[in-house]
Scaffold this motif. Structure first.
Motif, PDB file in Angstrom:
ATOM      1  N   GLU A   1       0.841  -1.201   0.000  1.00 30.65           N
ATOM      2  CA  GLU A   1       0.000   0.000   0.000  1.00 30.65           C
ATOM      3  C   GLU A   1       0.876   1.251   0.000  1.00 30.65           C
ATOM      4  O   GLU A   1       1.879   1.309   0.714  1.00 30.65           O
ATOM      5  N   PRO A   2       0.534   2.254  -0.797  1.00 29.10           N
ATOM      6  CA  PRO A   2       1.299   3.499  -0.775  1.00 29.10           C
ATOM      7  C   PRO A   2       1.279   4.135   0.615  1.00 29.10           C
ATOM      8  O   PRO A   2       0.359   3.948   1.404  1.00 29.10           O
ATOM      9  N   ARG A   3       2.347   4.868   0.902  1.00 29.62           N
ATOM     10  CA  ARG A   3       2.511   5.602   2.152  1.00 29.62           C
ATOM     11  C   ARG A   3       2.477   4.671   3.363  1.00 29.62           C
ATOM     12  O   ARG A   3       1.935   5.015   4.409  1.00 29.62           O
ATOM     13  N   THR A   4       3.082   3.524   3.221  1.00 32.74           N
ATOM     14  CA  THR A   4       3.236   2.589   4.340  1.00 32.74           C
ATOM     15  C   THR A   4       4.655   2.038   4.320  1.00 32.74           C
ATOM     16  O   THR A   4       5.341   2.082   3.289  1.00 32.74           O
ATOM     17  N   ARG A   5       5.093   1.514   5.470  1.00 33.09           N
ATOM     18  CA  ARG A   5       6.357   0.796   5.510  1.00 33.09           C
ATOM     19  C   ARG A   5       6.052  -0.678   5.354  1.00 33.09           C
ATOM     20  O   ARG A   5       5.182  -1.216   6.049  1.00 33.09           O
ATOM     21  N   ALA A   6       6.749  -1.327   4.420  1.00 33.99           N
ATOM     22  CA  ALA A   6       6.443  -2.728   4.138  1.00 33.99           C
ATOM     23  C   ALA A   6       7.672  -3.426   3.570  1.00 33.99           C
ATOM     24  O   ALA A   6       8.571  -2.788   3.004  1.00 33.99           O
ATOM     25  N   VAL A   7       7.699  -4.743   3.738  1.00 36.81           N
ATOM     26  CA  VAL A   7       8.705  -5.596   3.112  1.00 36.81           C
ATOM     27  C   VAL A   7       7.966  -6.712   2.382  1.00 36.81           C
ATOM     28  O   VAL A   7       7.197  -7.452   2.996  1.00 36.81           O
ATOM     29  N   LEU A   8       8.185  -6.798   1.085  1.00 34.57           N
ATOM     30  CA  LEU A   8       7.593  -7.848   0.261  1.00 34.57           C
ATOM     31  C   LEU A   8       8.681  -8.864  -0.061  1.00 34.57           C
ATOM     32  O   LEU A   8       9.719  -8.495  -0.609  1.00 34.57           O
ATOM     33  N   GLN A   9       8.460 -10.114   0.283  1.00 35.88           N
ATOM     34  CA  GLN A   9       9.458 -11.135  -0.018  1.00 35.88           C
ATOM     35  C   GLN A   9       8.825 -12.208  -0.897  1.00 35.88           C
ATOM     36  O   GLN A   9       7.818 -12.819  -0.518  1.00 35.88           O
ATOM     37  N   GLU A  10       9.418 -12.416  -2.076  1.00 42.90           N
ATOM     38  CA  GLU A  10       8.882 -13.370  -3.033  1.00 42.90           C
ATOM     39  C   GLU A  10      10.018 -14.149  -3.691  1.00 42.90           C
ATOM     40  O   GLU A  10      11.093 -13.594  -3.950  1.00 42.90           O
ATOM     41  N   GLU A  11       9.760 -15.418  -3.952  1.00 40.53           N
ATOM     42  CA  GLU A  11      10.686 -16.217  -4.746  1.00 40.53           C
ATOM     43  C   GLU A  11      10.295 -16.062  -6.212  1.00 40.53           C
ATOM     44  O   GLU A  11       9.186 -16.429  -6.602  1.00 40.53           O
ATOM     45  N   VAL A  12      11.194 -15.500  -7.000  1.00 42.54           N
ATOM     46  CA  VAL A  12      10.899 -15.224  -8.401  1.00 42.54           C
ATOM     47  C   VAL A  12      11.721 -16.145  -9.287  1.00 42.54           C
ATOM     48  O   VAL A  12      12.726 -16.724  -8.863  1.00 42.54           O
ATOM     49  N   GLY A  13      11.289 -16.270 -10.527  1.00 41.20           N
ATOM     50  CA  GLY A  13      12.002 -17.117 -11.475  1.00 41.20           C
ATOM     51  C   GLY A  13      13.084 -16.367 -12.215  1.00 41.20           C
ATOM     52  O   GLY A  13      13.031 -15.141 -12.365  1.00 41.20           O
TER      53      GLY A  13
END
Length: 501
Positions: A427-439
């Motif tokens: 979400e905009p204007r939030t602190r976040a960490v997105l962790q994903e396993e990508v190819g």
């Protein structure tokens, strides 16, 4: 979009006497209405910047309008028109200065059936196809050579239009998909911007600390077994707004964050240039063992936002007072090679770089298996710009057949699959960490194999079409002048005007 392009075609047909001039004015009106609304978000930088840039880009639509009037004077004009449209897009995407790609037709096709053509034709090719659809639709409306052509012209146009639609159905039925050669775990950090959220310099140290804290928290969760250790942590552009090699506090914060996760962190940093009035916008691979290493420098700094062309001229006038806030000029990067990160070649793009073809195409053709985007859209956080840029990023995923990880300071951050699907977003204007396993993908899409040649072909065809249109106009002009004058004949007291054979 095809309807809008068809409207452009029909309104720029031009008069027989002065086709280029009348087409130019109609195209200019189109450009003003479209571009002033399309980049309305530029008012966040300043109203003078919005007016100047919109006016400049509108001139290209005027030029296209004049060309359209000439191109419609000979057979199979839809082909020439579409080529010219794609060529004008390529031209304005790199000139003047570093150009402005926003508003290309291809940037609007994500989530439409045309999107599946991107891996095959690329952004330039899809713009050509979208323009061709509009031109053929206009051909159906007006007939092959205007209303006088009657039903025959319209039938021909309808058949060609149906054939093109059938061709465009092929990528949708057989979408291009690459085989993944491995996986890579990426953690995207969006640290957020304090205060009003639209000024990266409001508290630039807190911006850096936000990214440090988010990364340290990630390290704690890794140590606690709550999540896996990623292969890369991605920070956004301007995660440090001061030189991390010259500022001790910033340097210490980066070292703390890198040590906490014990993997490379791609830091977005503003680095001092070689001169006092120069600055570099860089993505720096910060390794937990070897420290700062490979760097990518932003290729396309924004004129009047990140550097001031003809600074001495513009800063003389009070109307351009805000330009003085850009105290140093950002230098252009030239890197074509991907960044080696933990043994994986990674293509980087910093903010507006994502809208330009040159840097990404070069890095992918040189072996990049993953794309990352570092961006700081804080200035535009309350506008549609952040959504437009994210849509362009999704296009690049489709075009290159690569996974894309996007880190921004406060929006929009996310992870995008090669088919354009948004796998994760913050979400905009939030602190976040997105962790994903990508190819990881090492195969090249047809679009990447074609590379810049699609733009060159469009330019050649467009120029040839205009040349043929000019020749047709000159021939018709000479024919009118050399024709014998009409003469009157009297028959039973009625005057008839006889035209020359």
């Amino acid at each position: 979009m095809p309807v809008a392009v068809a409207g452009f075609v029909l309104s720029t047909r031009g008069s027989d006497a002065r086709p280029f001039r009348s087409g130019l004015w109609a195209g200019l009106v189109f450009g003003v209405v479209f571009y002033f609304s399309h980049i309305f978000w530029m008012r966040a930088v300043g109203i003078p910047a919005w007016i100047a840039l919109s006016t400049l880009e509108a001139l290209f639509y005027g030029l296209m309008g004049g060309a359209s009037a000439l191109l419609q004077r000979h057979r199979w004009w839809p082909l020439w028109f579409a080529s010219a449209w794609a060529a004008i897009e390529v031209l304005r995407s790199g000139w003047p200065l570093s150009g402005m790609p926003w508003g290309r037709l291809a940037f609007g096709v994500v989530d439409t059936p045309l999107a599946e053509a991107l891996p095959y034709a690329g952004a330039v090719g899809v713009s050509f196809l979208a323009a061709l659809l509009g031109a053929l639709l206009a051909w159906v409306v007006r007939g092959a050579h205007g209303p006088a052509a009657g039903e025959r012209g319209r039938v021909t146009a309808a058949v060609v239009l149906a054939a093109l639609v059938a061709v465009l159905a092929v990528p949708a039925l057989a979408p291009w998909r690459a085989e993944e050669t491995g996986t890579f775990d990426v953690a995207v950090v969006q640290g957020d911007v304090p205060g009003p959220g639209d000024d990266i310099l409001y508290d630039f140290r807190r911006v850096t600390q936000n990214h440090v804290d988010a990364t340290v928290d990630l390290g704690a969760r890794i140590d606690a077994g709550e999540t896996t250790r990623p292969d890369l942590v991605l920070w956004p552009e301007n995660s440090t707004a001061t030189d991390p090699f010259a500022d001790e506090q910033t340097h210490a914060g980066i070292l703390e964050a890198v040590a906490a996760v014990d993997v490379p962190v791609l830091v977005g940093a503003i680095v001092d240039g070689t001169g006092p009035d120069q600055v570099l916008n860089q993505g720096i691979v910060w390794d937990p063992v070897t420290g700062a290493g490979e760097r990518y420098t932003k290729r396309n700094p924004v004129p009047f936002g990140e550097y001031i062309p003809w600074r001495a001229v513009f800063t003389k006038y009070q109307f351009f007072d805000r330009l003085r806030e850009v105290g140093r000029d950002m230098l252009h990067g030239t890197r074509d090679e991907p960044l080696p990160i933990d043994g994986v070649p990674v293509a980087d793009a910093i903010c507006f770089d994502i809208a330009y073809d040159d840097g990404l195409v070069a890095q992918v053709r040189n072996g990049a298996e993953l794309l990352v985007v570092q961006s700081s859209n804080a200035t535009f956080i309350r506008t549609d710009q952040i959504d437009q840029q994210f849509a362009i990023t999704r296009l690049r995923a489709l075009e290159t057949g690569r996974w894309v990880a996007v880190a921004t300071t406060n929006g929009v951050s996310g992870v995008i699959a090669p088919d354009g699907t948004v796998v994760a977003t913050a979400e905009p204007r939030t602190r976040a960490v997105l962790q994903e396993e990508v190819g990881l993908v090492d195969g090249l899409t047809p679009a990447m194999r074609i590379g810049p040649w699609s733009g060159r072909a469009a330019a050649a065809l467009g120029a040839l079409g205009v040349l043929l249109g000019l020749l047709a106009y000159r021939r018709s002009g000479r024919g009118d002048r050399s024709a014998a004058p009409a003469h009157d004949e009297q028959e039973n007291g009625v005057t008839r005007v006889s035209e020359p054979a």
